[in-house]
Design an enzyme around this catalytic site. Structure first.
Site, PDB file in Angstrom:
ATOM      1  N   GLU A 113      20.880  24.845  -1.814  1.00  0.00           N
ATOM      2  CA  GLU A 113      21.694  24.887  -3.039  1.00  0.00           C
ATOM      3  C   GLU A 113      23.000  25.644  -2.798  1.00  0.00           C
ATOM      4  OE1 GLU A 113      18.206  26.272  -5.499  1.00  0.00           O
ATOM      5  OE2 GLU A 113      19.099  24.821  -6.876  1.00  0.00           O
ATOM      6  N   GLU A 133      10.983  23.201  -3.870  1.00  0.00           N
ATOM      7  CA  GLU A 133      10.559  23.967  -5.057  1.00  0.00           C
ATOM      8  C   GLU A 133       9.352  23.374  -5.765  1.00  0.00           C
ATOM      9  OE1 GLU A 133      13.622  23.475  -4.137  1.00  0.00           O
ATOM     10  OE2 GLU A 133      14.762  25.330  -4.377  1.00  0.00           O
TER      11      GLU A 133
END
Ligand code: NAI
Length: 688
Positions: A113, A133
């Site tokens: 990210e 995730e």
């Protein structure tokens, strides 16, 4: 050289100038976890870059083994401290100068990210990238679900975010996730790229997310938006990716963050985090600290049956050589053919390059001559589950193996010490209990015999790690950890069947709890005869409740799926059906046991089956068969289909609390009847 330093902590970020480009090095060994120190350091470095008019661009790069391996999960149980990743990434986007992310090693989760917050990305060949995730019950919370679809399109982004699987640099380049894959000189390439941007920003948040083929997208979305036990994070991830097409970036980012914060506190995410750490510590043991495992290059496998071939493949896949011996020529040939067929299948499925497949098969040396084993560093026997056969195998191994080699047995139930006693080197004997299919199942129980030396055990654990297994240390005791707890669970399900619960009802209740398959479907799949033979060998203990149903099935030739019938009947297509013959067999067994059948609720079935597991887990800890409660959970989740997102029976027990648990075990003892051994659940609450 500039250096940023947070209050009271060593700097983990360095800035090195290359003329007008600032190279920001993230240097937080061993794997650049993106915890508070890294976030703070990057934020300060960006401020320094921004403030210096002589700098035109920046490069973010990892020092050491990788870029940024992910977020620090230890932080996730408490409120996160500032600065958090969204703030850091916003600073990158607002820096007024382009910043290139230069990736190597891994860029996972928050690391990826961070890279998506930059203006361009390049990666060294072999870099692995991913947003895992969902495997932790979360969604990316620092813009991954909003920036990735804007960069590579909605459907590919959905797949990456909802599957949570890593891809390598060449796949990432093909998807457009990175601008370039560079074989070498990553830093120089990144500096060149940063300079070539001539001060222009390329923020992903300013782009539209390409929708691509609308039909394909609808189908993919349907797949991920399907609700179900343990699917909450995948569903949330799919929703969040959709927002990238529906909302302005700022709003999408805000909603993604809120959803991430909400998911972080769910029991599923907590259970998955617990397992993440449990799986990393299960192979570590205080008393083995500093013990050096012996070097392993060549492994012997004795027996080329179901398990021997699977073990051989697992070892070949790890790049080690295998000497495979048999007593029987036909069995050896069948084993070798099965290994070849496996690799052929992998190549056909596009999972393995043909060169790799032939290299691995080339490292297999099949033989009927045991003298070939003289060169192996460790031998694993997977011969018949029979004490005398195995004792003879061990005596022969003792005669041919070189001094210092490790002798291992894959026995499921036999007494390892009795096997070790057939050799003159009991210190070198351990158990290596694989699960079927051994090349697929991730669990390995490493069994400690009475005289197993620390070196032999450390070597077994090291082998497990190099095969990519989750290894757990168990003491030599009947059924070790997993089979023993699973047997208690199955036995309890048989009790309930006898008391009146329906076969399918029990399977369904446990499937809706989250098991991939119910206990009777599992029994059919693994075959009823193994446990049958074991019951015959052990005999019936007087005064202990005994359910005859499984014996009656075996006597009727119903050994499970392999004979087309067991608890269920199997169509040639593989479809599973309930069978009136079994219903009448069960009814007759109930009558003989003097039971008046009663109705069960699904919750009662789940509670009793779970309580039986928990009770046995308590006994296994009490007897020190397992060293830690969390090891038990690693075993049940990785080898026995316990739903991962529930963490395991021990975590489940901890969630109930001591008082409730005591009451449930009392009730379990009452329902189970004569011969039931009640464990002391207090140990389940011990610190791991
Ligand atoms: P299997 O019957 O498929 O294979 C055993 C092989 O060993 C046969 O090919 C046989 O020819 C060979 N063999 C027997 N005696 C031998 C000897 N003296 N020397 C050399 N080779 C010999 O059995 P399977 O299922 O592979 O099981 C092997 C062992 O693994 C057993 O101890 C079993 O309890 C254990 N195990 C089995 C699991 C399963 O799901 N099948 C799971 C975990 C452990």
């Amino acid at each position: 050289m500039l250096s940023t330093q947070g209050a009271g902590e060593a700097s983990v970020i360095r800035i090195e100038r290359e003329d007008d480009v600032a190279v920001i090095l993230i240097d937080h060994p061993p794997v650049n976890i993106g915890g508070l120190a890294v976030r703070r350091g990057v934020l300060e470095a960006i401020a320094a870059l921004r403030a210096d008019p002589t700098l035109r661009a920046g490069v973010l790069i990892g020092a050491g083994s990788c870029f940024v391996s992910g977020s620090d999960l230890r932080e996730f149980d408490a409120p996160l401290q500032d600065p958090q990743w969204p703030e850091v990434i916003a600073a990158i986007e607002d820096a007024g100068k382009p910043i290139v992310a230069a990736l190597h090693g891994v860029a996972f989760g928050g690391g990826l990210e961070l890279a998506l917050g930059c203006d361009a990305r390049i990666a060294a060949s072999g870099t692995r990238l991913g947003l895992p995730e969902v495997t932790l019950g979360l969604i990316p919370g620092a813009g991954g679900t909003q920036r990735l679809p804007r960069l590579i399109g909605v459907e590919p982004a959905l797949r990456l975010v909802c599957e949570g699987q890593a891809i390598d640099a060449s796949k990432a380049a093909a998807l457009g996730l990175i601008d370039e894959e560079v074989p070498q000189a990553l830093r120089a390439a990144a500096v060149r790229l940063a300079r070539s941007m001539k001060g222009r920003k390329k923020r992903l948040r300013d782009l539209e997310a390409p929708v691509g083929d609308a039909d394909g997208l609808r189908q993919t979305l349907e797949r991920y938006l399907r609700p179900g036990p343990g699917r909450g994070a995948v569903l949330a991830a799919a929703q969040a990716v959709q927002w990238a097409t529906q909302l302005p970036a700022a709003q999408g980012l805000e909603r993604e963050r809120a959803l991430f914060q909400e998911l972080r506190r769910t029991p599923e995410a907590e259970a998955l985090r617990y397992l993440f750490f449990a799986e990393r510590s299960s192979a570590r043991h205080e008393e083995l600290r500093g013990v050096r495992p012996r070097d392993l290059r060549r492994i012997g496998v004795v027996g080329a049956g179901t398990m021997g071939r699977g073990i051989a493949i697992a070892v070949l896949d790890a790049g080690l050589e295998v000497v495979l011996v048999e007593r029987d020529k036909a069995a050896l040939e069948a084993g070798v053919a099965a290994v070849a067929q496996w690799y052929q299948g992998r190549v056909q499925a596009g999972k393995l390059h043909p060169d790799q497949a032939s290299r691995r098969q080339g490292a297999l040396r099949p033989s009927l001559d045991w003298a070939e084993l003289a060169s192996v560093d460790l031998a694993i026997e997977a011969s018949f589950e029979d004490l005398e056969v195995k004792r003879e195998v061990f005596a022969r191994l003792d005669a041919v193996l070189r001094p210092g080699a490790v002798l291992a047995s894959n026995t499921s139930y036999l007494d390892l010490d009795a096997l070790a006693a057939a050799t003159a080197r009991e210190q070198d004997v351990i158990g290596l209990h694989f699960f079927s299919p051994a090349q697929v199942m991730r669990l390995l129980e490493v069994v400690r015999g009475r005289r197993s030396s620390p070196e032999a055990l450390a070597t077994g654990l090291a082998l497990g790690a190099s095969l990519g297994k989750r290894t757990v240390l168990a003491r030599n005791a009947f059924g070790f950890i997993g089979n023993r707890i699973h047997a208690a669970y199955r036995r309890q399900c048989e009790y309930m069947l006898e008391e009146g619960a329906g076969l399918r009802q029990i399977d369904q209740a446990l499937e809706s709890f989250g098991f991939a398959m119910g206990p009777f479907a599992v029994a059919d799949l693994s075959g009823l005869d193994i446990a049958w033979r074991m019951r015959q060998a052990r005999g019936r203990k007087p005064g202990v409740r005994y359910v005859e149903i499984p014996d009656l099935l075996c006597e009727a030739g119903r050994l499970g799926r392999k004979t087309g019938a067991g608890y269920y009947r199997y169509e040639p297509s593989g479809a599973r059906r309930e069978d009136p013959e079994v219903e009448s067999l069960v009814a007759a067994a109930r009558r003989r046991a003097g039971v008046r059948p009663r109705d069960f609720r699904a919750e009662e079935i789940q509670e009793r089956a779970l309580a039986a597991m928990v009770n046995e887990a308590a006994l296994v800890l009490e007897e020190q068969v397992a060293r830690r409660g969390s090891d038990i959970d690693v075993v049940l989740v990785n080898g026995f289909g316990f739903p991962r997102w529930r963490g395991g029976p021990v975590l489940h027990a901890r969630g109930l609390g001591p008082q409730d648990l005591h009451a449930r075990l009392d009730e379990l003892a009452r329902c189970s009847g004569p011969g039931f051994m009640r464990g002391d659940p207090s140990r389940l609450f011990d610190e791991d």
